[in-house]
Design a protein around this motif. Structure first.
Motif, PDB file in Angstrom:
ATOM      1  N   GLU A  96       0.298  -7.364   8.732  1.00 48.92           N
ATOM      2  CA  GLU A  96       1.266  -6.244   8.505  1.00 48.92           C
ATOM      3  C   GLU A  96       2.895  -6.808   8.700  1.00 48.92           C
ATOM      4  O   GLU A  96       2.939  -7.721   9.645  1.00 48.92           O
ATOM      5  CB  GLU A  96       1.474  -5.010   9.488  1.00 48.92           C
ATOM      6  N   VAL A 107       3.681   1.884  -1.290  1.00 52.41           N
ATOM      7  CA  VAL A 107       5.072   1.817  -0.939  1.00 52.41           C
ATOM      8  C   VAL A 107       6.133   2.897  -1.389  1.00 52.41           C
ATOM      9  O   VAL A 107       6.177   2.738  -2.540  1.00 52.41           O
ATOM     10  CB  VAL A 107       5.408   0.210  -0.785  1.00 52.41           C
ATOM     11  N   ARG A 142       8.142   4.542   3.477  1.00 49.82           N
ATOM     12  CA  ARG A 142       6.730   4.919   3.868  1.00 49.82           C
ATOM     13  C   ARG A 142       5.878   3.881   3.135  1.00 49.82           C
ATOM     14  O   ARG A 142       6.211   3.049   2.223  1.00 49.82           O
ATOM     15  CB  ARG A 142       6.175   6.351   2.960  1.00 49.82           C
ATOM     16  N   GLY A 143       4.395   3.795   3.532  1.00 53.90           N
ATOM     17  CA  GLY A 143       3.688   2.702   2.937  1.00 53.90           C
ATOM     18  C   GLY A 143       3.741   1.602   3.829  1.00 53.90           C
ATOM     19  O   GLY A 143       4.601   1.630   4.964  1.00 53.90           O
ATOM     20  N   LYS A 144       2.720   0.660   3.530  1.00 54.61           N
ATOM     21  CA  LYS A 144       2.783  -0.744   4.297  1.00 54.61           C
ATOM     22  C   LYS A 144       2.809  -2.014   3.412  1.00 54.61           C
ATOM     23  O   LYS A 144       2.262  -1.853   2.306  1.00 54.61           O
ATOM     24  CB  LYS A 144       1.526  -0.582   5.112  1.00 54.61           C
ATOM     25  N   VAL A 145       3.495  -2.999   4.014  1.00 55.91           N
ATOM     26  CA  VAL A 145       3.385  -4.157   3.132  1.00 55.91           C
ATOM     27  C   VAL A 145       2.651  -5.315   4.341  1.00 55.91           C
ATOM     28  O   VAL A 145       3.047  -5.528   5.377  1.00 55.91           O
ATOM     29  CB  VAL A 145       4.914  -4.695   3.232  1.00 55.91           C
ATOM     30  N   PHE A 146       1.792  -6.227   3.554  1.00 50.35           N
ATOM     31  CA  PHE A 146       0.973  -7.221   4.153  1.00 50.35           C
ATOM     32  C   PHE A 146       1.366  -8.393   3.624  1.00 50.35           C
ATOM     33  O   PHE A 146       1.315  -8.500   2.504  1.00 50.35           O
ATOM     34  CB  PHE A 146      -0.575  -6.543   4.242  1.00 50.35           C
ATOM     35  N   LYS A 157      12.806  -2.387   4.897  1.00 52.08           N
ATOM     36  CA  LYS A 157      11.679  -1.959   5.502  1.00 52.08           C
ATOM     37  C   LYS A 157      11.395  -0.415   4.632  1.00 52.08           C
ATOM     38  O   LYS A 157      12.347   0.247   4.371  1.00 52.08           O
ATOM     39  CB  LYS A 157      11.959  -1.493   6.929  1.00 52.08           C
ATOM     40  N   SER A 213       1.525   0.565  -5.026  1.00 51.51           N
ATOM     41  CA  SER A 213       0.198  -0.447  -4.661  1.00 51.51           C
ATOM     42  C   SER A 213       0.050  -1.675  -5.553  1.00 51.51           C
ATOM     43  O   SER A 213       0.013  -1.405  -6.818  1.00 51.51           O
ATOM     44  CB  SER A 213      -1.130   0.579  -4.435  1.00 51.51           C
ATOM     45  N   ARG A 249       0.951  -1.113   0.169  1.00 50.45           N
ATOM     46  CA  ARG A 249       0.012   0.029   0.020  1.00 50.45           C
ATOM     47  C   ARG A 249       0.815   1.148  -0.012  1.00 50.45           C
ATOM     48  O   ARG A 249       1.595   1.436   0.930  1.00 50.45           O
ATOM     49  CB  ARG A 249      -0.950   0.065   1.365  1.00 50.45           C
TER      50      ARG A 249
END
Lengths: 247, 282
Positions: free
Chosen positions: A67, A10, A58-62, A55, A24, A8
């Motif tokens: 998470e 990233v 910014r943003g997220k990884v699932f 890492k 994304s 999301r």
């Protein structure tokens, strides 16, 4: 269908050099996705973010809805790198390499049990290398070595398989066999596959989704929608390359 | 020749030598394959700084081996932090830390001038003068390291082969790397009196290089390395007793002799095969 992985918005940078911007992407169970893009487009960085080796800035990884910082079920993820260890003539046999695929499931300080060795044997059978189990890996052909590393990933019985440019160094025949194996894993074993590739010519025949990356996600969809001359020109800058080769 | 086993000091030397002869090559397999062949030498020079520091501080001889172990552990920590944080190549990292260790050793030895202790026993080893206390320490270190190595054998193997995939598999790679470095540091510090600072690295590396010439699997490399390490210790110590020669030198020369013999035999075999494959009439 379960969302197997998701990025999301990233972003990632090495020092001040931006490598990925606002990417994304999501994959669902049963997807076979080829991630394509030119050299330096951030494909390997994206894979390392998905594997928790880097890492995001910014943003997220699932992964499987969790998470990545809190994700612990790494045995659900199989990883096939670009032939590690072999440049040193590492003295491991096929069985020794494939057995390592169980180590994450077994955990530190514990020995492999009969069920683990059965999983190793089953993985060797899938890649049709059982007869070479005692052979040192360095003595195998490029195609066979690649199948050993797939077997290592399969031995862990993963649900998601991530492959980083697995077809590098394989001849046409070995590549064809290799893609057939991946298709079998995807169709028959219901495995979700993400494969990094720079091979736009062949992947379309085998995968059911393609994502084009060049620092940002340029487009993604089915091979029929994506692998069009216009998109590839946007991705690889074919016109620019033609100029560069003019003399 | 068997009368040598009537002497307590020979038995102590043999037990200490065999303990080190097993542990050094067992750890050496992982060092060689990770291109850290000079790790043992680096930690040996840091351990030497520990010996020198002990002499300068006037540490009682019973505490000197413990102080050496502590300094070696500290050195291992420095190596590990530099490896993780600075991303230096193995050669550059080891050269950097080795020079630091040697420089400290020279300074501390200079400050401790006048001490009665014979530095050469730490530089070149003095296996035949290993006392009961030192033997207990060597056995405790060797036993502890072997237990840890057996326990985490598969993890160390995986990290050695493919560190990135070991991380992806969820193994605690950083902690295992630090643990391994501590195991090497303890072994090196405990080996100083057996083969000496200058030769401990040889005992970790030469049997492994010999095994790599003939082994067909990782497991075989470990077993053959340990077997050659033990044999080199046993024969080297016997030669040392018979000829009145330095034990450390004899052990390492025996290990080198094995390497030369195996490499030579392998070359002759491959030449022989090539000769037989030649079509007749050429």
């Amino acid at each position: 269908m379960e969302t197997v992985l998701e990025l999301r918005n990233v972003c990632f940078a090495y020092h001040t050099q931006a490598v990925l911007e606002d990417v994304s992407l999501a994959m669902r169970t049963g997807d076979f996705l080829a991630l394509i893009g030119p050299n330096g487009s951030g494909k390997t960085t994206l894979v390392k973010l998905l594997l928790g080796l880097l890492k995001p800035l910014r943003g997220k990884v699932f992964l499987f809805g969790t998470e990545i910082g809190k994700f612990r079920d790494w045995h659900r993820v199989g990883y096939v790198p670009q032939k590690p260890g072999l440049e040193n003539n590492f003295p491991a046999t096929v069985a020794e390499v494939v057995a390592a695929g169980r180590f994450g499931r077994v955990g530190p300080g514990r020995r492999l049990r009969r069920a683990d060795w059965q999983a190793v044997e089953a993985a060797l059978e899938v890649v049709e290398l059982s007869h070479l189990r005692h052979r040192p890996v360095v003595q195998l052909s490029g195609g066979q070595q690649q199948r050993v590393f797939i077997a290592r990933a399969l031995a862990g019985e993963p649900e998601l398989l991530i492959l980083d440019e697995p077809q590098v160094g394989l001849d046409e025949y070995a590549q064809d066999n290799f893609y057939r194996l991946l298709k079998y894993l995807n169709r028959e074993q219901k495995m979700t596959l993400l494969m990094v590739s720079h091979d736009t010519g062949v992947v379309g025949r085998w995968v059911n989704r393609v994502a084009c990356l060049n620092r940002t996600l340029i487009c993604h969809g089915t091979p029929g929608e994506i692998l069009l001359p216009d998109n590839l020109t946007r991705l690889y800058g074919t016109g620019v390359r033609a100029v560069a080769h003019r003399h | 020749m068997l009368e040598m086993f009537h002497y307590d000091f020979i038995i102590r030397a043999l037990v200490a030598g065999l303990a080190i002869g097993v542990v050094c090559p067992a750890l050496g397999v992982f060092l060689v394959l990770r291109r850290y062949s000079f790790m043992a030498d680096t930690l040996a020079h840091i351990s030497l700084a520990g010996v020198a520091l002990g002499l300068w501080l006037g540490a009682a001889s019973a505490f000197l081996p413990l102080l050496t172990l502590l300094v070696a552990l500290l050195g291992a920590l420095v190596v590990d932090r530099l490896r993780v944080r600075q991303k230096l190549s193995p050669e550059a990292l080891l050269a950097l830390v080795m020079s630091g260790g040697l420089a400290l050793a020279v300074i501390f030895f200079g400050l401790a001038r006048g001490s009665a202790l014979d530095i050469t026993s730490y530089l070149f080893g003095s296996l035949l003068t290993v006392g009961p206390g030192e033997l207990r320490l060597i056995l405790a270190v060797a036993g502890g390291v072997l237990v840890l190595l057996t326990l985490f054998y598969k993890e160390f193997y995986f990290i050695c082969f493919d560190e990135e995939s070991a991380r992806v598999a969820g193994l605690p790679v950083d902690r295992l790397n630090l643990l391994f470095m501590f195991m090497v540091a303890l072994t090196v510090a405990a080996s100083l009196r057996v083969v000496g600072t200058l030769l401990v690295g040889a005992l970790m590396v030469i049997p492994v290089l010999s095994a790599l010439l003939v082994a067909g699997s990782f497991r075989q490399v470990v077993l053959i390395s340990v077997g050659l390490g033990m044999l080199a210790t046993l024969l080297g110590l016997t030669a040392s007793y018979q000829g009145g020669l330095a034990a450390g030198g004899c052990i390492v020369l025996t290990a080198l002799f094995f390497f030369g013999t195996i490499a030579g035999a392998k070359t002759l075999l491959s030449l022989g095969r090539r000769f037989h494959r030649r079509p007749s009439g050429q």
